[in-house]
Design a protein around this motif. Structure first.
Motif, PDB file in Angstrom:
ATOM      1  N   SER A 314       5.157   1.535  10.303  1.00 15.37           N
ATOM      2  CA  SER A 314       5.154   0.431   8.880  1.00 15.37           C
ATOM      3  C   SER A 314       6.796   0.742   8.440  1.00 15.37           C
ATOM      4  N   ARG A 315       7.271   1.380   9.346  1.00 10.06           N
ATOM      5  CA  ARG A 315       8.977   1.846   9.119  1.00 10.06           C
ATOM      6  C   ARG A 315       9.476   1.121   9.107  1.00 10.06           C
ATOM      7  N   PRO A 317      10.692  -2.960   8.760  1.00  6.70           N
ATOM      8  CA  PRO A 317      10.503  -3.968   7.155  1.00  6.70           C
ATOM      9  C   PRO A 317       9.724  -5.365   7.604  1.00  6.70           C
ATOM     10  N   THR A 319       7.412  -7.905  10.286  1.00  8.86           N
ATOM     11  CA  THR A 319       6.303  -8.239  10.215  1.00  8.86           C
ATOM     12  C   THR A 319       5.617  -8.308  11.953  1.00  8.86           C
ATOM     13  N   LYS A 343       9.677 -10.828   6.867  1.00 16.40           N
ATOM     14  CA  LYS A 343       8.558 -10.161   6.146  1.00 16.40           C
ATOM     15  C   LYS A 343       7.462 -11.115   5.152  1.00 16.40           C
ATOM     16  N   VAL A 345       5.269 -11.190   2.071  1.00 19.15           N
ATOM     17  CA  VAL A 345       5.199 -10.660   1.139  1.00 19.15           C
ATOM     18  C   VAL A 345       4.965 -12.313  -0.262  1.00 19.15           C
ATOM     19  N   ASP A 349       7.407 -10.772  -5.072  1.00 21.22           N
ATOM     20  CA  ASP A 349       8.169  -9.350  -4.779  1.00 21.22           C
ATOM     21  C   ASP A 349       9.471  -9.394  -5.529  1.00 21.22           C
ATOM     22  N   LEU A 351      11.748  -7.898  -3.102  1.00 22.19           N
ATOM     23  CA  LEU A 351      12.353  -8.482  -2.462  1.00 22.19           C
ATOM     24  C   LEU A 351      13.444 -10.015  -2.197  1.00 22.19           C
ATOM     25  N   ILE A 359      19.612  -8.297   2.167  1.00 26.42           N
ATOM     26  CA  ILE A 359      18.729  -7.988   2.588  1.00 26.42           C
ATOM     27  C   ILE A 359      19.227  -8.314   4.119  1.00 26.42           C
ATOM     28  N   TYR A 362      19.944  -4.284   5.066  1.00 27.24           N
ATOM     29  CA  TYR A 362      17.996  -3.870   5.719  1.00 27.24           C
ATOM     30  C   TYR A 362      17.567  -4.134   6.426  1.00 27.24           C
ATOM     31  N   PHE A 363      17.301  -5.494   7.046  1.00 31.51           N
ATOM     32  CA  PHE A 363      16.253  -5.606   8.111  1.00 31.51           C
ATOM     33  C   PHE A 363      17.418  -5.361   9.060  1.00 31.51           C
ATOM     34  N   ASN A 366      17.370  -1.393  10.268  1.00 28.56           N
ATOM     35  CA  ASN A 366      15.897  -1.134  10.856  1.00 28.56           C
ATOM     36  C   ASN A 366      15.952  -2.157  12.326  1.00 28.56           C
TER      37      ASN A 366
END
Ligand SMILES: Cc1cc2nc3c(=O)[nH]c(=O)nc-3n(C[C@H](O)[C@H](O)[C@H](O)COP(=O)(O)OP(=O)(O)OC[C@H]3O[C@@H](n4cnc5c(N)ncnc54)[C@H](O)[C@@H]3O)c2cc1C
Length: 444
Positions: A314-315, A317, A319, A343, A345, A349, A351, A359, A362-363, A366
């Motif tokens: 779940s760390r 963002p 799917t 992802k 949502v 949301d 986001l 975004i 962030y993506f 990760n």
């Protein structure tokens, strides 16, 4: 049969299919689409890449799309519009990212070697899939919460380690409100090929992506005499003085029809159609949608052999990781690897309020954590695609809560993907809804 004048609001796969089938039966059809081209969610976009010879545009679907051998409705349409000979079929692999490592789960031997589950857990996971693939009567499953059904067949360990992270990834928190039909439909789709007598499941794509499909579909519709009005946003659907439905555009021009079908998401359709009863508006607004934020990345090399990599951690963002170039030959993608990071949502949301840059950062940070060898120099394009209304949440007793396609506004129908009652969201189910609901409408 008497030829009538039909207006279709929305030019995605649903609207195009309705228009095509009506035109085939001799009706006069106009399709209204707010975007510059038909296509909706299957539309392509241009991904500019800096090369030695300047900027080169790579074009492919904005959101990832795959066709299954068992997608007979989709394949029927592709045959009609003459692109069935442009489908390429490929055997793909599936991966899992668990505790920092990638594992293949593409055949029985790999399944047996799969980490984190003991032999009994694996047996129960296999049993769950077998049971779901054998069930015929999905209606009973509508009354059972998804979580209860999975825990019953898979046991707590498999549920917590495999199903729960996958459900959270695909459905966000709405997995708690979803019925067991969701997992049944997902498993049925994946095992559809074998069920329908085909030896194995293969994934397919049309050369050139859905751009090829949209172009051929548009040409077919024009040849059939359909009026295609792109760049045309419908503001209102209402009843005229002669009791016939009217379509009013944002420039306030109005056209009258014998019948109108609105294919937009339920809450959007509720706002558009004037004269619905309070109960219809309530039911339409109660249809819950999940949206998607999907980051597309072009890279100078592949990241794995897997078309889908499921993530049970779940760390992250996103799917899962969808590597389109594990399916589509890179020659069709200018020699680059194409990866999607989706992802799912809820439609409101926060986001959705973030900027594309936020975004993207962030993506991608990760994505780099997941594949530590990745550097910025490997990334040739990063783009953010968003859609607020994508998957409807199949709540308990979903099919009974859905509003009727026939509205109380005379000769106005609302037909959209919320009417997929016993399937997952895909083009095949979309075309099936269009064709079956149109048959119902025409029968009167
Ligand atoms: C991330 C993602 C992955 C997917 N993966 C797959 C896959 O692998 N395989 C598969 O088969 N399917 C897949 N799908 C599903 C597929 O894209 C959909 O089933 C299908 O495109 C739905 O078509 P539609 O016509 O119902 O909706 P849409 O495509 O949303 O069409 C609605 C249209 O209405 C237009 N519109 C909206 N408001 C107005 C207005 N006021 N006036 C005029 N026009 C308007 C919109 O611009 C749009 O074109 C995926 C979808 C997503 C988002």
């Amino acid at each position: 049969m008497e030829s009538k004048k039909w207006g279709i609001v929305g030019g995605g796969m649903m609207g195009m299919t309705l228009a095509h089938r009506l035109a085939q039966q001799g009706h006069k059809v106009t399709v209204y689409e707010s975007a510059p081209e038909l296509g909706g969610l299957v539309s392509p976009w241009k991904m500019p890449v800096q090369t030695a010879d300047g900027i080169k545009d790579i074009e492919w679907d904005k959101f990832y799309h795959v066709i299954l051998l068992s997608d007979f409705y989709t394949r029927g349409i592709l045959k009609d519009i003459d692109v069935d000979d442009k489908i390429e079929w490929v055997e793909t692999k599936t991966g899992f990212y668990i505790e920092g490592k990638l594992h293949s789960m593409s055949d029985t031997v790999e399944f047996l070697k799969f980490p984190t589950l003991n032999l009994i857990d694996k047996f129960r996971l296999g049993l769950t899939i077998l049971v779901a693939s054998r069930i015929k009567d999905w209606k009973k499953l509508e009354k059972i919460p998804l979580t209860d059904w999975l825990k019953k067949w898979s046991g707590a360990n498999t549920y917590n380690k495999i199903w729960l992270p996958l459900l959270r990834a695909k459905l966000g928190d709405s997995y708690q409100r979803t019925s067991a039909v969701f997992i049944w439909a997902t498993i049925q789709r994946l095992y559809g090929a074998r069920r329908s007598g085909l030896k194995k499941e293969m994934f397919g794509f049309v050369k050139g992506g859905y751009k090829t499909v949209i172009e051929s579909f548009t040409n077919t519709l024009l040849t059939e005499g359909v009026t295609v009005r792109t760049n045309t946003t419908v503001k209102e659907v209402k009843t005229g003085a002669d009791n016939k439905p009217l379509i009013q555009l944002i420039d306030d021009s109005v056209e009258s029809f014998d019948e109108v079908i609105v294919t937009l998401p339920s809450s959007v359709s509720a706002r558009l159609c004037t004269g619905l009863s309070p109960n219809e508006v309530k039911r339409l607004n109660e249809v819950e949608y999940l949206g998607v934020i999907c980051v597309a990345v072009l890279l100078d090399r592949s990241i794995s052999d897997f078309y889908i990599t499921n993530i049970t951690d779940s760390r992250f963002p996103f799917t899962g990781v969808i590597e389109m170039s594990a399916l589509v030959n890179k020659d069709y993608l200018g020699g680059y690897a194409l990866v999607y990071l989706p992802k799912y949502v809820v439609s409101d949301d926060p986001l959705f309020d973030q900027s594309d840059e936020e975004i993207r950062n962030y993506f991608i940070s990760n994505f780099k954590n997941m594949y530590p060898w990745l550097t910025d120099s490997n990334l040739k394009f990063v783009g953010v695609a968003k859609a607020k209304h994508v998957i409807t949440v199949a709540r308990l007793n979903y099919s009974e809560l859905l509003p009727d396609i026939r509205t109380s506004v005379p000769n106005v129908y609302i037909v959209n993907t919320s009417h997929i009652k016993d399937g997952t969201l895909n083009v095949n189910e979309t075309v099936k809804v269009a064709e079956t609901k149109l048959e119902e409408i025409l029968k009167g």
